[in-house]
Write an enzyme that holds these catalytic residues in place. Structure first.
Site, PDB file in Angstrom:
ATOM      1  N   SER A 123       0.818  -1.204   0.000  1.00 50.57           N
ATOM      2  CA  SER A 123       0.000   0.000   0.000  1.00 50.57           C
ATOM      3  C   SER A 123       0.858   1.262   0.000  1.00 50.57           C
ATOM      4  O   SER A 123       1.698   1.395  -0.883  1.00 50.57           O
ATOM      5  CB  SER A 123      -0.940  -0.076   1.201  1.00 50.57           C
ATOM      6  OG  SER A 123      -2.100   0.645   0.927  1.00 50.57           O
ATOM      7  N   HIS A 148      -7.835  -5.630   0.221  1.00 48.79           N
ATOM      8  CA  HIS A 148      -6.588  -4.920   0.499  1.00 48.79           C
ATOM      9  C   HIS A 148      -5.934  -5.471   1.774  1.00 48.79           C
ATOM     10  O   HIS A 148      -6.436  -5.252   2.881  1.00 48.79           O
ATOM     11  CB  HIS A 148      -6.964  -3.443   0.688  1.00 48.79           C
ATOM     12  CG  HIS A 148      -5.798  -2.510   0.733  1.00 48.79           C
ATOM     13  ND1 HIS A 148      -5.013  -2.255  -0.369  1.00 48.79           N
ATOM     14  CD2 HIS A 148      -5.301  -1.748   1.734  1.00 48.79           C
ATOM     15  CE1 HIS A 148      -4.088  -1.368  -0.037  1.00 48.79           C
ATOM     16  NE2 HIS A 148      -4.234  -1.047   1.230  1.00 48.79           N
TER      17      HIS A 148
HETATM   18  C1  GCU Z   1      -5.318   4.793   1.934  1.00 55.16           C
HETATM   19  C2  GCU Z   1      -4.762   5.560   0.774  1.00 55.16           C
HETATM   20  C3  GCU Z   1      -3.957   4.665  -0.154  1.00 55.16           C
HETATM   21  C4  GCU Z   1      -2.943   3.848   0.618  1.00 55.16           C
HETATM   22  C5  GCU Z   1      -3.631   3.128   1.745  1.00 55.16           C
HETATM   23  C6  GCU Z   1      -2.682   2.361   2.666  1.00 55.16           C
HETATM   24  O1  GCU Z   1      -6.313   3.929   1.477  1.00 55.16           O
HETATM   25  O2  GCU Z   1      -5.821   6.194   0.108  1.00 55.16           O
HETATM   26  O3  GCU Z   1      -3.289   5.438  -1.118  1.00 55.16           O
HETATM   27  O4  GCU Z   1      -2.280   2.969  -0.227  1.00 55.16           O
HETATM   28  O5  GCU Z   1      -4.290   4.061   2.561  1.00 55.16           O
HETATM   29  O6  GCU Z   1      -1.518   2.699   2.788  1.00 55.16           O
HETATM   30  O7  GCU Z   1      -3.171   1.415   3.322  1.00 55.16           O
END
Ligand code: GCU
Length: 369
Positions: A216, A359
């Site tokens: 992420s 995710h």
């Molecule tokens: C949020 C953000 C993302 C990122 C994520 C994370 O969702 O919008 O860009 O990748 O956090 O780091 O879990």
């Protein structure tokens, strides 16, 4: 032309318009490394656990990065092992229930489910993210596992860059990075390079065989660290999305305006010019992946993680392929996006993996890594 002209040009564009460059400090920043703890019989005697503190300034209260490493016990004392290196989200003590891991010392994100409400690490979060770190499995395959908490480098909230490593680089009178100077992602990436410097002092690790991984926001960070530091042998970006592997100009899922509003400190100030204007960007994220060529890179998506735009991640991997081929590798071995399935890795120099689900970092993802 790629090496002499186009690659430096792209690197400079990403540096000055997207992530921000590391500024020249008024006096050299020379991190020092100190072994903080060692346990030769960790994890039931199967591994060595060592903690190394990287101090970024001479000041005792200056920023410092606590590295945690597990080293497999291998026959033949002279053998150096390859390693996985990755930053973690909430402190080293969250990656495994091992009671010997020191708690994070600085600001940590609150985790009310685990009783953290005052931004201080506590025993209640020990091992809380262990499903994302397959420590025993990595060790049993003969790799070392090295991690550090990203907030040690720059705590992940917008404070106008008063804490973290950035102030060490301010010129007299400067109070925040200039428009083309680093945001937090570039600072975290710089910290990863310093972690690799520290690993050069670890006799058991082969620093020519370090796979950098991140999930992420930390996947975005891994890609930028891999682009700026050619010592990382393999780069793995898990569900890195906007500002990571996903193409910005698709305008799908998280957009540039969205990310710059939610996280104004992640990118350099210049990147905010592109809020709502992705079409004006001089670069897109496939060119970030290409900066890592010809080193192996692995782009991982999750089918339900539409915020990170799996298709945009795949298309960026595909569009980086010509550079990988120019440099004599096989690039990405497919041209059509694979259907999400566990254990279906596109296993070329640009690797691609999409699994069903949300995710996260799962055992399936580790199969691919
Ligand atoms: C949020 C953000 C993302 C990122 C994520 C994370 O969702 O919008 O860009 O990748 O956090 O780091 O879990």
């Amino acid at each position: 032309e790629w090496n002499q002209q186009r690659r430096p040009e792209l690197l400079r564009l990403f540096e000055t318009l997207v992530y921000g460059k590391v500024p020249e400090p008024p006096k050299p920043v020379r991190p020092t490394f100190q072994v903080r703890s060692e346990e030769k019989e960790a994890l039931g005697g199967t591994a060595v656990r060592r903690e190394i503190t990287i101090s970024f300034s001479e000041k005792p209260d200056g920023p410092r990065l606590d590295l945690l490493m597990y080293l497999p016990k291998v026959a033949g004392a002279a053998r150096r092992v390859p390693a996985f290196l990755g930053l973690n989200f909430e402190g080293n003590h969250t990656i495994h229930s091992d009671p010997g891991i020191a708690l994070a010392r600085g600001w940590v994100p609150n985790n009310p489910d685990h009783g953290v409400t005052n931004h201080r690490a506590s025993e209640s979060t020990r091992g809380s993210s262990s499903s994302r770190w397959q420590v025993q499995r990595v060790l049993s395959r003969g790799y070392a596992l090295v991690t550090a908490y990203y907030g040690d480098i720059d705590p992940d909230y917008d404070d106008g860059f008063q804490n973290g490593v950035q102030p060490l680089f301010y010129q007299p009178g400067q109070t925040r990075p200039a428009a083309d100077e680093w945001g937090s992602i570039a600072a975290w990436a710089w910290g990863l390079s310093r972690a690799l410097d520290a690993l050069e002092t670890v006799p058991e690790i082969d620093t020519r065989q370090v796979a950098l991984l991140g999930h992420s926001r930390l996947g975005k960070t891994s890609l930028w660290a891999g682009a700026t530091d050619p010592r990382f042998a393999i780069v793995i970006a898990n569900e890195s999305g906007c500002g990571g592997a996903a193409l910005s100009k698709r305008n799908f899922g998280e957009t540039v305006a969205r990310i710059n509003t939610s996280f104004p400190h992640w990118f350099c100030t210049n990147f905010h010019r592109y809020d709502g204007h992705e079409d004006r960007l001089a670069v897109d994220q496939h060119e970030l992946i290409a900066l890592i060529a010809p080193r192996p890179v692995l782009i991982c998506s999750a089918a339900e993680d539409l915020w990170a735009d799996p298709k945009g991640e795949f298309l960026a991997a595909l569009a980086a392929s010509p550079v990988y081929k120019l440099l004599g590798t096989d690039g990405l071995a497919v041209t059509a996006m694979p259907a999400p399935a566990p254990d279906q890795l596109v296993k070329s120099t640009i690797g691609y993996h999409i699994r069903p689900g949300k995710h996260d970092v799962t055992a399936d993802d580790w199969n691919a890594f």
